[in-house]
Design an enzyme around this catalytic site. Structure first.
Site, PDB file in Angstrom:
ATOM      1  N   PRO A   2     -23.855 -54.407 -87.094  1.00  0.00           N
ATOM      2  CA  PRO A   2     -25.251 -54.784 -87.402  1.00  0.00           C
ATOM      3  C   PRO A   2     -26.250 -53.847 -86.722  1.00  0.00           C
ATOM      4  CG  PRO A   2     -23.967 -56.679 -86.671  1.00  0.00           C
ATOM      5  CD  PRO A   2     -23.160 -55.453 -86.370  1.00  0.00           C
ATOM      6  N   GLU A   3     -26.981 -53.110 -87.538  1.00  0.00           N
ATOM      7  CA  GLU A   3     -28.029 -52.224 -87.043  1.00  0.00           C
ATOM      8  C   GLU A   3     -29.374 -52.900 -87.315  1.00  0.00           C
ATOM      9  OE1 GLU A   3     -27.723 -49.451 -85.482  1.00  0.00           O
ATOM     10  OE2 GLU A   3     -25.642 -48.866 -85.772  1.00  0.00           O
ATOM     11  N   LYS A  55     -32.467 -53.970 -82.267  1.00  0.00           N
ATOM     12  CA  LYS A  55     -31.309 -54.725 -82.751  1.00  0.00           C
ATOM     13  C   LYS A  55     -31.210 -56.091 -82.084  1.00  0.00           C
ATOM     14  CE  LYS A  55     -28.924 -50.318 -82.801  1.00  0.00           C
ATOM     15  NZ  LYS A  55     -27.726 -49.578 -82.374  1.00  0.00           N
ATOM     16  N   ARG A 243     -21.991 -38.605 -80.165  1.00  0.00           N
ATOM     17  CA  ARG A 243     -21.790 -39.374 -81.399  1.00  0.00           C
ATOM     18  C   ARG A 243     -21.466 -38.455 -82.561  1.00  0.00           C
ATOM     19  NH1 ARG A 243     -24.242 -44.344 -81.074  1.00  0.00           N
ATOM     20  NH2 ARG A 243     -22.851 -44.842 -82.790  1.00  0.00           N
TER      21      ARG A 243
END
Ligand SMILES: [Zn+2]
Length: 253
Positions: A2-3, A55, A243
């Site tokens: 969930p972003e 978030k 990342r």
């Protein structure tokens, strides 16, 4: 995972289903998702409004707020029969309905906080990207050093831009993820600001309709050697700020 767009949709879901009903019981089915505070304090109260910051989700229950961070796989389900399979915490309302926090992988957190503002200060979260204007975005970038992608991912500078959305916004604005922040032109900063807002707002709209992202988005081409849907260049994979990062080798300068 969930972003920000997903959390916005969960907040709207909570708002649509779970406001102004008295909590009759709080059932903790798995303590691993609970913060240290006592969620039983919510019994006898009702949630009056919701707020999202990055978030993070908050619901106002009077002099205390519910806080949820959805981790890797958190979700909400309002139900009146059998609870969902991965329910970890259930609020039973006095009207017979219930709201479950579900989380298969258990990286989420449900706890209480005195207010969203206190939580944001305590955790040194930066502003939410959808609450920024161009001037405040410029101020955030001013006097910073380092790679633009790393800055976009720093929660204490801007809260809530995840890896996919950082790549997507840089792709849309034609900026290479390794660019140094202090070398961006005024025009590039403006373009990046518009791209961040555009990507997040469109993502919320696509997700709320249950649809997938269009083929012109980078997210549909996250594969080394794939063809750029914008310019026909080659999609490359690299690592920035620890990342996995995808970008177009031709139009992202
Ligand atoms: Zn391209």
């Amino acid at each position: 995972m969930p972003e920000l767009p997903e959390v916005e949709i969960y907040a709207r879901y909570f708002e649509r289903h779970a406001l102004r009903q008295t909590v009759a019981r709080v059932r903790v089915l798995d303590e691993r998702i609970c913060g240290s505070r006592n969620l039983g304090r919510l019994v006898g109260r009702s949630f009056e409004r919701v707020r999202r910051h990055g978030k993070h989700f908050f619901a106002d229950a009077g002099d205390v707020w519910l806080h949820i961070h959805f981790g890797m796989s958190g979700d909400l389900a309002y139900f009146s029969d059998a609870p969902p399979r991965y329910a970890r915490l259930i609020f039973d309302f006095d009207n017979g309905a219930s709201l479950a926090y579900e989380d298969m992988r258990l990286f989420g957190i449900v706890d209480l906080t005195s207010s969203p503002v206190d939580y944001i200060l305590e955790h040194e979260l930066g502003p939410d990207p959808l609450e920024l204007n161009l001037r405040s975005f410029r101020e955030l970038l001013a006097n910073r050093r380092g790679r633009i992608k790393a800055l976009l991912l720093s929660q204490n500078i801007i809260a809530g831009i995840g890896n996919l959305y950082a790549d997507e916004a840089l792709f849309r604005s034609g900026i290479h993820p390794r660019r140094q922040v202090d070398r961006l032109s005024d025009g590039e900063v403006r373009s990046l600001f518009r791209s961040i807002r555009g990507v997040l707002q469109e993502a919320i709209a696509f997700k709320s309709r249950g649809g997938d992202y269009p083929g012109r988005w980078l997210v549909q081409h996250r594969e080394e050697g794939d063809r750029c849907p914008r310019c026909g260049g080659t999609i490359r994979r690299t690592v920035v700020a620890g990342r996995t990062t995808y970008y177009c080798a031709r139009h992202q300068k």
